[in-house]
Design a protein around this motif. Structure first.
Motif, PDB file in Angstrom:
ATOM      1  N   LEU A  52       0.828  -1.203   0.000  1.00 35.14           N
ATOM      2  CA  LEU A  52       0.000   0.000   0.000  1.00 35.14           C
ATOM      3  C   LEU A  52       0.866   1.259   0.000  1.00 35.14           C
ATOM      4  O   LEU A  52       0.580   2.228  -0.719  1.00 35.14           O
ATOM      5  N   THR A  53       1.900   1.251   0.814  1.00 35.20           N
ATOM      6  CA  THR A  53       2.790   2.409   0.851  1.00 35.20           C
ATOM      7  C   THR A  53       3.464   2.625  -0.497  1.00 35.20           C
ATOM      8  O   THR A  53       3.515   3.747  -1.016  1.00 35.20           O
ATOM      9  N   THR A  56       1.022   3.877  -3.141  1.00 30.30           N
ATOM     10  CA  THR A  56       0.715   5.282  -2.874  1.00 30.30           C
ATOM     11  C   THR A  56       1.852   6.178  -3.345  1.00 30.30           C
ATOM     12  O   THR A  56       1.626   7.228  -3.959  1.00 30.30           O
ATOM     13  N   GLN A  57       3.077   5.775  -3.077  1.00 27.84           N
ATOM     14  CA  GLN A  57       4.228   6.554  -3.528  1.00 27.84           C
ATOM     15  C   GLN A  57       4.270   6.637  -5.053  1.00 27.84           C
ATOM     16  O   GLN A  57       4.588   7.678  -5.626  1.00 27.84           O
ATOM     17  N   PRO A  61      -1.113  10.294  -5.121  1.00 21.68           N
ATOM     18  CA  PRO A  61      -2.477  10.831  -5.177  1.00 21.68           C
ATOM     19  C   PRO A  61      -2.619  12.143  -4.421  1.00 21.68           C
ATOM     20  O   PRO A  61      -1.971  12.354  -3.395  1.00 21.68           O
ATOM     21  N   ALA A  64      -6.869  10.475  -1.674  1.00 24.03           N
ATOM     22  CA  ALA A  64      -6.923   9.042  -1.419  1.00 24.03           C
ATOM     23  C   ALA A  64      -8.082   8.771  -0.463  1.00 24.03           C
ATOM     24  O   ALA A  64      -8.400   9.603   0.394  1.00 24.03           O
ATOM     25  N   GLU A  66     -10.042   5.634   1.982  1.00 21.28           N
ATOM     26  CA  GLU A  66     -10.066   4.295   2.571  1.00 21.28           C
ATOM     27  C   GLU A  66     -11.447   4.037   3.157  1.00 21.28           C
ATOM     28  O   GLU A  66     -11.955   4.851   3.933  1.00 21.28           O
ATOM     29  N   ILE A  78      -0.846   3.988   4.007  1.00 21.57           N
ATOM     30  CA  ILE A  78      -1.185   4.872   2.890  1.00 21.57           C
ATOM     31  C   ILE A  78      -0.727   6.302   3.179  1.00 21.57           C
ATOM     32  O   ILE A  78      -0.111   6.958   2.338  1.00 21.57           O
ATOM     33  N   LEU A  82       1.971   9.256   1.112  1.00 21.28           N
ATOM     34  CA  LEU A  82       1.500  10.487   0.467  1.00 21.28           C
ATOM     35  C   LEU A  82       2.624  11.507   0.323  1.00 21.28           C
ATOM     36  O   LEU A  82       3.513  11.595   1.170  1.00 21.28           O
ATOM     37  N   LEU A  87      -5.626  11.783   2.780  1.00 24.88           N
ATOM     38  CA  LEU A  87      -6.341  10.523   2.904  1.00 24.88           C
ATOM     39  C   LEU A  87      -7.641  10.750   3.653  1.00 24.88           C
ATOM     40  O   LEU A  87      -7.645  11.296   4.761  1.00 24.88           O
ATOM     41  N   LEU A 133      -6.844   7.473  -5.655  1.00 21.39           N
ATOM     42  CA  LEU A 133      -6.462   6.165  -5.120  1.00 21.39           C
ATOM     43  C   LEU A 133      -7.418   5.800  -4.005  1.00 21.39           C
ATOM     44  O   LEU A 133      -7.758   6.645  -3.171  1.00 21.39           O
TER      45      LEU A 133
END
Length: 214
Positions: A52-53, A56-57, A61, A64, A66, A78, A82, A87, A133
């Protein structure tokens, strides 16, 4: 170790040769086990967190989302990925997300996260930002509703990640017709037949589907 779909030795090798969770993620995992008991299985696996990290990288986004935050492991992963975005987390439990809030603060990412409490079918319907995302890991019967709300808000080229889509492998076994297995099977069919997206299911942990909007 959530390695339902791989040989245990292979799964262990993969984990041993991947970036390991740091002390804060390990602390969160331990507190989740102590605080939530049998519900701790809802927390994502360490290898999923690293994925996930990284995604995201790569996606970088600005917005984002969740759906299903639980105690915050996935949101923390996440948020750490960023680079200037935000998020937005949606969950129903004030008790469990209180743990998440503490760990966002400890990690120094609380200023990147907005938490909205309430049924996500309602709160997402009121969310009017274009999503870059998204990660979905909530109650399985509502997956189709969450999916539609998320995909309709995804930008072209945006990515939705959906957890638990192989459901311990039961979705591929006709002998299993439990309610949740059937729900996940039907959800996977829905996604595979959606002309708006391209899809791949990864055998990571309990199955992780990547859905890219065309």
């Amino acid at each position: 170790m959530k390695a339902f779909l791989l040989d245990e030795a292979v799964a262990r090798y993969i984990l041993d040769h991947s970036t390991q969770p740091d002390a804060l993620l390990q602390e969160l995992a331990e507190e989740t086990r102590a605080a939530t008991g049998n519900s701790a299985g809802m927390q994502i696996a360490a290898d999923q967190g690293q994925l996930l990290t990284m995604i995201t990288q790569l996606m970088a986004p600005q917005v984002a989302v969740e759906v299903g935050t639980f105690t915050g492991y996935s949101s923390l992963c996440i948020a750490r990925g960023l680079s200037g975005g935000r998020l937005h987390c949606f969950d129903v439990s004030e008790e469990w997300t209180a743990i998440a809030r503490r760990y966002w603060e400890k990690a120094g990412v609380a200023d990147r996260v907005t938490l909205t409490l309430g049924p996500a079918v309602e709160t997402l319907a009121a969310f009017d930002e274009r999503i870059d995302l998204a990660f979905l890991d909530a109650d399985k019967p509502n997956y189709p509703a969450y999916y539609e709300l998320l995909v309709s808000r995804l930008r072209p080229g945006g990515l939705l990640m959906v957890d638990n889509t192989l459901w311990t492998g039961y979705v591929a076994d006709p002998a299993h017709n439990e309610a949740t297995t059937v729900a996940m099977r039907e959800f996977n069919d829905l996604v595979a037949e959606d002309p708006r997206v391209s899809v791949v299911i990864l055998p990571v942990a309990d199955g992780l589907t990547l859905v890219r909007k065309r």
